[in-house]
Enzyme design. Structure first.
Site, PDB file in Angstrom:
ATOM      1  N   PRO A  10      29.946  45.199  35.063  1.00  0.00           N
ATOM      2  CA  PRO A  10      29.521  43.994  34.366  1.00  0.00           C
ATOM      3  C   PRO A  10      29.842  42.695  35.095  1.00  0.00           C
ATOM      4  O   PRO A  10      30.900  42.560  35.716  1.00  0.00           O
ATOM      5  CB  PRO A  10      30.272  44.061  33.034  1.00  0.00           C
ATOM      6  CG  PRO A  10      31.352  45.053  33.237  1.00  0.00           C
ATOM      7  CD  PRO A  10      30.865  46.015  34.261  1.00  0.00           C
ATOM      8  N   ASN A  11      28.894  41.783  35.000  1.00  0.00           N
ATOM      9  CA  ASN A  11      28.987  40.408  35.517  1.00  0.00           C
ATOM     10  C   ASN A  11      28.909  40.310  37.035  1.00  0.00           C
ATOM     11  O   ASN A  11      28.885  39.205  37.580  1.00  0.00           O
ATOM     12  CB  ASN A  11      30.266  39.706  35.002  1.00  0.00           C
ATOM     13  CG  ASN A  11      30.278  39.614  33.489  1.00  0.00           C
ATOM     14  OD1 ASN A  11      29.308  39.173  32.894  1.00  0.00           O
ATOM     15  ND2 ASN A  11      31.342  40.079  32.859  1.00  0.00           N
ATOM     16  N   ARG A  18      29.119  33.046  39.984  1.00  0.00           N
ATOM     17  CA  ARG A  18      30.236  33.353  39.092  1.00  0.00           C
ATOM     18  C   ARG A  18      31.569  33.012  39.771  1.00  0.00           C
ATOM     19  O   ARG A  18      31.936  33.649  40.771  1.00  0.00           O
ATOM     20  CB  ARG A  18      30.219  34.846  38.760  1.00  0.00           C
ATOM     21  CG  ARG A  18      31.387  35.298  37.920  1.00  0.00           C
ATOM     22  CD  ARG A  18      31.486  36.817  37.857  1.00  0.00           C
ATOM     23  NE  ARG A  18      32.611  37.215  37.038  1.00  0.00           N
ATOM     24  CZ  ARG A  18      33.139  38.427  37.012  1.00  0.00           C
ATOM     25  NH1 ARG A  18      32.611  39.392  37.749  1.00  0.00           N
ATOM     26  NH2 ARG A  18      34.182  38.692  36.252  1.00  0.00           N
ATOM     27  N   TYR A  23      35.428  34.852  43.490  1.00  0.00           N
ATOM     28  CA  TYR A  23      34.583  35.974  43.925  1.00  0.00           C
ATOM     29  C   TYR A  23      33.698  35.670  45.132  1.00  0.00           C
ATOM     30  O   TYR A  23      32.989  36.546  45.616  1.00  0.00           O
ATOM     31  CB  TYR A  23      33.714  36.436  42.742  1.00  0.00           C
ATOM     32  CG  TYR A  23      34.545  36.936  41.571  1.00  0.00           C
ATOM     33  CD1 TYR A  23      35.374  38.049  41.710  1.00  0.00           C
ATOM     34  CD2 TYR A  23      34.542  36.275  40.341  1.00  0.00           C
ATOM     35  CE1 TYR A  23      36.149  38.497  40.655  1.00  0.00           C
ATOM     36  CE2 TYR A  23      35.314  36.716  39.279  1.00  0.00           C
ATOM     37  CZ  TYR A  23      36.119  37.832  39.439  1.00  0.00           C
ATOM     38  OH  TYR A  23      36.897  38.274  38.404  1.00  0.00           O
ATOM     39  N   ASN A  75      32.816  49.280  42.013  1.00  0.00           N
ATOM     40  CA  ASN A  75      33.528  48.122  41.470  1.00  0.00           C
ATOM     41  C   ASN A  75      33.215  48.089  39.978  1.00  0.00           C
ATOM     42  O   ASN A  75      32.148  47.628  39.577  1.00  0.00           O
ATOM     43  CB  ASN A  75      33.077  46.818  42.134  1.00  0.00           C
ATOM     44  CG  ASN A  75      33.882  45.626  41.614  1.00  0.00           C
ATOM     45  OD1 ASN A  75      34.592  45.738  40.600  1.00  0.00           O
ATOM     46  ND2 ASN A  75      33.785  44.492  42.285  1.00  0.00           N
ATOM     47  N   ALA A  78      35.262  44.389  34.845  1.00  0.00           N
ATOM     48  CA  ALA A  78      36.280  44.394  33.787  1.00  0.00           C
ATOM     49  C   ALA A  78      36.507  45.783  33.196  1.00  0.00           C
ATOM     50  O   ALA A  78      37.563  46.042  32.599  1.00  0.00           O
ATOM     51  CB  ALA A  78      35.883  43.411  32.684  1.00  0.00           C
ATOM     52  N   GLU A  99      37.470  52.737  45.108  1.00  0.00           N
ATOM     53  CA  GLU A  99      37.475  51.598  44.180  1.00  0.00           C
ATOM     54  C   GLU A  99      37.480  50.302  44.986  1.00  0.00           C
ATOM     55  O   GLU A  99      38.273  50.167  45.924  1.00  0.00           O
ATOM     56  CB  GLU A  99      38.729  51.694  43.296  1.00  0.00           C
ATOM     57  CG  GLU A  99      38.855  50.576  42.273  1.00  0.00           C
ATOM     58  CD  GLU A  99      40.158  50.708  41.446  1.00  0.00           C
ATOM     59  OE1 GLU A  99      40.831  51.766  41.511  1.00  0.00           O
ATOM     60  OE2 GLU A  99      40.499  49.721  40.762  1.00  0.00           O
ATOM     61  N   HIS A 101      37.328  45.929  44.774  1.00  0.00           N
ATOM     62  CA  HIS A 101      37.344  44.657  44.045  1.00  0.00           C
ATOM     63  C   HIS A 101      37.245  43.516  45.039  1.00  0.00           C
ATOM     64  O   HIS A 101      37.874  43.567  46.107  1.00  0.00           O
ATOM     65  CB  HIS A 101      38.636  44.498  43.240  1.00  0.00           C
ATOM     66  CG  HIS A 101      38.835  45.586  42.233  1.00  0.00           C
ATOM     67  ND1 HIS A 101      38.133  45.635  41.053  1.00  0.00           N
ATOM     68  CD2 HIS A 101      39.616  46.688  42.262  1.00  0.00           C
ATOM     69  CE1 HIS A 101      38.482  46.723  40.384  1.00  0.00           C
ATOM     70  NE2 HIS A 101      39.385  47.388  41.094  1.00  0.00           N
ATOM     71  N   SER A 103      38.298  40.375  44.346  1.00  0.00           N
ATOM     72  CA  SER A 103      39.594  39.708  44.232  1.00  0.00           C
ATOM     73  C   SER A 103      40.705  40.758  44.318  1.00  0.00           C
ATOM     74  O   SER A 103      40.417  41.957  44.402  1.00  0.00           O
ATOM     75  CB  SER A 103      39.670  38.962  42.891  1.00  0.00           C
ATOM     76  OG  SER A 103      39.682  39.903  41.821  1.00  0.00           O
ATOM     77  N   ARG A 108      46.588  38.655  39.913  1.00  0.00           N
ATOM     78  CA  ARG A 108      45.989  37.805  38.886  1.00  0.00           C
ATOM     79  C   ARG A 108      46.688  38.007  37.539  1.00  0.00           C
ATOM     80  O   ARG A 108      47.880  38.287  37.503  1.00  0.00           O
ATOM     81  CB  ARG A 108      44.479  38.088  38.830  1.00  0.00           C
ATOM     82  CG  ARG A 108      43.791  37.771  40.172  1.00  0.00           C
ATOM     83  CD  ARG A 108      42.315  38.072  40.146  1.00  0.00           C
ATOM     84  NE  ARG A 108      41.625  37.253  39.148  1.00  0.00           N
ATOM     85  CZ  ARG A 108      40.380  37.473  38.748  1.00  0.00           C
ATOM     86  NH1 ARG A 108      39.685  38.482  39.259  1.00  0.00           N
ATOM     87  NH2 ARG A 108      39.824  36.691  37.839  1.00  0.00           N
TER      88      ARG A 108
HETATM   89  C1  DQA Z   1      36.745  42.467  39.774  1.00  0.00           C
HETATM   90  C2  DQA Z   1      38.114  42.207  39.151  1.00  0.00           C
HETATM   91  C3  DQA Z   1      38.068  42.437  37.655  1.00  0.00           C
HETATM   92  O1  DQA Z   1      39.342  42.157  37.083  1.00  0.00           O
HETATM   93  C4  DQA Z   1      37.043  41.531  37.001  1.00  0.00           C
HETATM   94  O2  DQA Z   1      36.963  41.798  35.620  1.00  0.00           O
HETATM   95  C5  DQA Z   1      35.716  41.624  37.641  1.00  0.00           C
HETATM   96  C6  DQA Z   1      35.650  41.666  39.102  1.00  0.00           C
HETATM   97  C7  DQA Z   1      36.719  42.102  41.278  1.00  0.00           C
HETATM   98  O3  DQA Z   1      35.787  42.527  41.960  1.00  0.00           O
HETATM   99  O4  DQA Z   1      37.591  41.373  41.761  1.00  0.00           O
HETATM  100  O5  DQA Z   1      34.684  41.589  36.987  1.00  0.00           O
HETATM  101  O6  DQA Z   1      36.456  43.861  39.672  1.00  0.00           O
END
Ligand code: DQA
Length: 153
Positions: A10-11, A18, A23, A75, A78, A99, A101, A103, A108
């Site tokens: 998501p997102n 964003r 990011y 990835n 959330a 996995e 990410h 960030s 965080r």
């Molecule tokens: C994320 C880190 C997650 O905590 C966050 O909710 C994201 C992006 C990252 O790529 O850094 O949506 O997965």
């Protein structure tokens, strides 16, 4: 041919606009194109999919089990911190997962420190922005090349 599956949760479709301070400025489309190119250079096909819906990600993981995908690069956004269902899907089909990410969630908020995936992943790449996807593709291709070499008599 063994393929790689790149899943984004998501997102992540909003990358580019964003929270660019966290990011980065690159779009998901640009990230996917580069990842596809890197995979192709290594002799592998990369299939990309993004969804904001948990059930669609689960469906893709289940299909990956039947679809000759050697490695899942994921990835979960959330869902990283919430989704036992996605974790169970990966365990159910037994696909090797990396996995990713953008960030570094460990640096965080407290609620981002829990991942439902890190302990079942082959490896975790975080904190390197868009480069992390490229690193994951290289790691996945290296893993598959080593595995196919080991199978040869
Ligand atoms: C994320 C880190 C997650 O905590 C966050 O909710 C994201 C992006 C990252 O790529 O850094 O949506 O997965």
């Amino acid at each position: 041919m063994t393929r790689l599956l790149l899943l984004n949760g998501p997102n992540l479709n909003l990358l580019g606009t964003r929270e660019p301070g966290i990011y980065g400025a690159e779009t998901l489309d640009a990230i996917e194109r580069r990842a596809t190119q890197v995979a192709r250079e290594q002799g592998f096909e990369l299939v990309c999919f993004q969804s904001n819906a948990e059930h669609e990600l689960i469906a893709r993981i289940q299909q990956a089990g039947a679809g000759n995908f050697g490695v899942l690069i994921f990835n979960p956004g959330a869902f990283t911190h919430t989704s036992i269902a996605l974790r169970d899907a990966i365990l159910a089909v037994g696909v090797t997962m990396i996995e990713v990410h953008l960030s570094n969630p460990q640096a965080r908020e407290e609620f981002r420190r829990k991942s439902y995936f890190s302990d079942i992943a082959m490896g975790v790449i975080s904190g390197f922005g868009a480069l992390g996807y490229e690193l994951a593709v290289r790691a996945a291709c290296g893993h598959l090349a080593a595995a196919s070499g080991a199978r040869r008599p």
